[in-house]
Design an enzyme around this catalytic site. Structure first.
Site, short mmCIF file in Angstrom:
data_model
loop_
_atom_site.label_atom_id
_atom_site.label_comp_id
_atom_site.label_asym_id
_atom_site.label_seq_id
_atom_site.Cartn_x
_atom_site.Cartn_y
_atom_site.Cartn_z
N GLU A 93 -5.41 -1.76 17.14
CA GLU A 93 -5.35 -0.40 17.67
C GLU A 93 -6.52 0.43 17.14
OE1 GLU A 93 -0.58 0.00 18.42
OE2 GLU A 93 -1.29 0.50 16.44
N CYS A 106 -11.20 6.34 14.88
CA CYS A 106 -10.61 5.61 13.76
C CYS A 106 -10.48 4.16 14.22
CB CYS A 106 -9.26 6.22 13.41
SG CYS A 106 -8.37 5.31 12.15
N CYS A 113 -3.37 -7.03 8.06
CA CYS A 113 -4.01 -6.72 6.79
C CYS A 113 -3.46 -7.65 5.72
CB CYS A 113 -3.75 -5.26 6.39
SG CYS A 113 -4.72 -4.71 4.97
N CYS A 117 0.16 -2.74 0.65
CA CYS A 117 0.57 -1.36 0.39
C CYS A 117 1.98 -1.16 0.96
CB CYS A 117 -0.40 -0.38 1.02
SG CYS A 117 -2.10 -0.62 0.47
N CYS A 120 2.69 1.24 4.10
CA CYS A 120 1.84 1.14 5.29
C CYS A 120 2.42 0.16 6.30
CB CYS A 120 0.43 0.70 4.89
SG CYS A 120 -0.69 0.54 6.29
N CYS A 338 -2.14 7.87 10.31
CA CYS A 338 -2.47 6.96 9.20
C CYS A 338 -1.29 6.08 8.84
CB CYS A 338 -2.79 7.73 7.93
SG CYS A 338 -4.33 8.57 7.93
N1 SAH Z 1 -7.34 -0.60 4.00
C1 SAH Z 1 -8.14 0.58 4.03
C2 SAH Z 1 -8.25 1.13 5.43
C3 SAH Z 1 -6.95 1.67 6.00
S1 SAH Z 1 -7.07 3.38 5.94
C4 SAH Z 1 -7.59 1.60 3.05
O1 SAH Z 1 -6.51 1.38 2.54
O2 SAH Z 1 -8.28 2.57 2.76
C5 SAH Z 1 -5.51 3.94 6.20
C6 SAH Z 1 -5.23 5.13 5.29
O3 SAH Z 1 -3.92 5.57 5.55
C7 SAH Z 1 -5.27 4.74 3.84
O4 SAH Z 1 -5.72 5.81 3.07
C8 SAH Z 1 -3.82 4.46 3.56
O5 SAH Z 1 -3.52 4.52 2.20
C9 SAH Z 1 -3.16 5.54 4.36
N2 SAH Z 1 -1.78 5.24 4.71
C10 SAH Z 1 -1.19 4.05 4.85
N3 SAH Z 1 0.09 4.19 5.21
C11 SAH Z 1 0.32 5.51 5.32
C12 SAH Z 1 1.44 6.29 5.69
N4 SAH Z 1 2.60 5.72 6.02
N5 SAH Z 1 1.30 7.63 5.71
C13 SAH Z 1 0.13 8.20 5.40
N6 SAH Z 1 -0.97 7.53 5.05
C14 SAH Z 1 -0.88 6.19 5.00
#
Ligand code: SAH
Length: 346
Positions: A93, A106, A113, A117, A120, A338
């Protein structure tokens, strides 16, 4: 048929060589290269200044594995989410985020991945494969075109904050950015591109060694090892002290300020000690903090902290002269915010 090569895996030099071997002038290679990248041709037939005979030769040897936007969803706030089908039928996406007079793309760097995390949605998909440079480039072009169509302006910024960990697909991400910034591609300034990482120290050092000119964002979420490991388990391997050292190295070599992305969750990182640790972490290299809103995924452990807790963060950080922004989520109604990218509709 599967024997045919993806023509966009070739460099310009290799394309020129191909034509020389076929007994044609090398500059045909330049023409085809321009069609493939600058003009984003989806088929050889679109290459109108190339003869029919030559086009069919190309067809014999190569394919153009262009992405296909399978489904485009528009949010009430203007955000657009593309479900992008790849040549092997996997789906990623990408998101178009319109703000005032800017349009940000974005984009995804991997299918799924490999990191874990806990908060996420993408992490639940596991990593299926890396995206090729052309698949990353195509996502950007698709959003650029949508920006022209729906907002009457070109794409202005790109963030690698879609699916995947860009630094775990280092070579392809850098090649894609090379194409995006090259006058032979989209000619965008690297200053308008941000690569976001969960924090892979070795690769952050490599970025500095490679003298990249785009910006770096790090998804920090906690500056206390114990807390960070509980929500981002890979932190047990890539610890905060290693991350910190790599960021000092990054700043020393690039002089480019780092952005820390940070979500504040109730009962996880909303205490004074969490704020203090973040402030200390910000001292190692010039940084700004981006407090992002939590977008719920179905996991009871995580709840967005109160406004009061966020205010505490802002007050304390600003008190120490650290720039902080509070970012509200966009596109939540279509799961485009995000951490929500999880191929729900595909
Ligand atoms: N793997 C990379 C790129 C993904 S960026 C990274 O982690 O930076 C996606 C962003 O959204 C990251 O900052 C991640 O920590 C954040 N993120 C992930 N899940 C989220 C959620 N449920 N709510 C808000 N931010 C989230």
């Amino acid at each position: 048929m599967s024997e045919k090569k993806d023509i966009r895996a070739l460099t310009k030099e290799q394309l020129r060589d191909f034509f020389v071997e076929m007994g044609e002038p090398a500059f045909r290679g330049n023409q085809v290269y321009e069609w493939l990248w600058q003009k984003s041709a989806h088929s050889f037939d679109a290459m109108t200044n190339i003869s029919k005979v030559t086009r069919s030769k190309l067809q014999e040897h190569f394919v153009i594995n262009h992405i296909k936007v399978d489904l485009m969803q528009r949010s009430a706030d203007g955000t657009i989410k593309n479900a992008v089908r790849l040549h092997d039928d996997l789906v990623v996406e990408s998101v178009l985020i319109p703000v005032k007079d800017r349009t940000t793309a974005c984009v995804s760097s991997q299918v799924g991945c490999s990191l874990d995390c806990q908060f996420c949605a993408t992490a639940r998909l596991k990593r299926m494969r890396n995206l090729n440079p052309d698949e990353i480039y195509d996502q950007v072009v698709a959003i650029h075109n949508e920006s022209l169509l729906y907002f009457n302006r070109p794409l202005t910024n790109i963030v690698f904050m879609g699916m995947g960990e860009p630094l775990m697909n280092y070579k392809n991400v850098l090649q894609a950015i090379e194409k995006i910034t090259s006058p032979e591609g989209l000619g965008m300034s690297p200053k308008r591109i941000t690569v976001s990482t969960s924090g892979v120290p070795k690769m952050i050092r490599k970025l500095a060694d490679d003298k990249v000119r785009f910006k770096l964002a790090v998804s920090l979420h906690s500056a206390i090892d114990e807390v960070r490991t509980s929500i981002m388990p890979f932190n047990a391997t890539f610890t905060l002290s290693e991350l910190r050292d790599s960021l000092i190295y990054w700043y020393k070599h690039t002089k480019s300020r780092i952005t820390y992305e940070y979500v504040v969750w109730e009962g996880i990182n909303d205490k004074e000690k969490d704020i203090k640790a973040l402030i200390d972490f910000c001292k190692f290299a010039p940084a700004k903090v981006n407090l992002i809103e939590y977008n719920p995924i179905d996991d009871d452990r995580f709840r967005q902290a109160s406004n009061k807790a966020i205010d505490e963060y802002v007050k304390a950080l600003e008190g120490k002269g650290i720039t902080v922004t509070v970012r509200r989520s966009r596109g939540k109604d279509i799961d485009a915010a995000c951490g929500q990218l999880a191929n729900k509709n595909n």
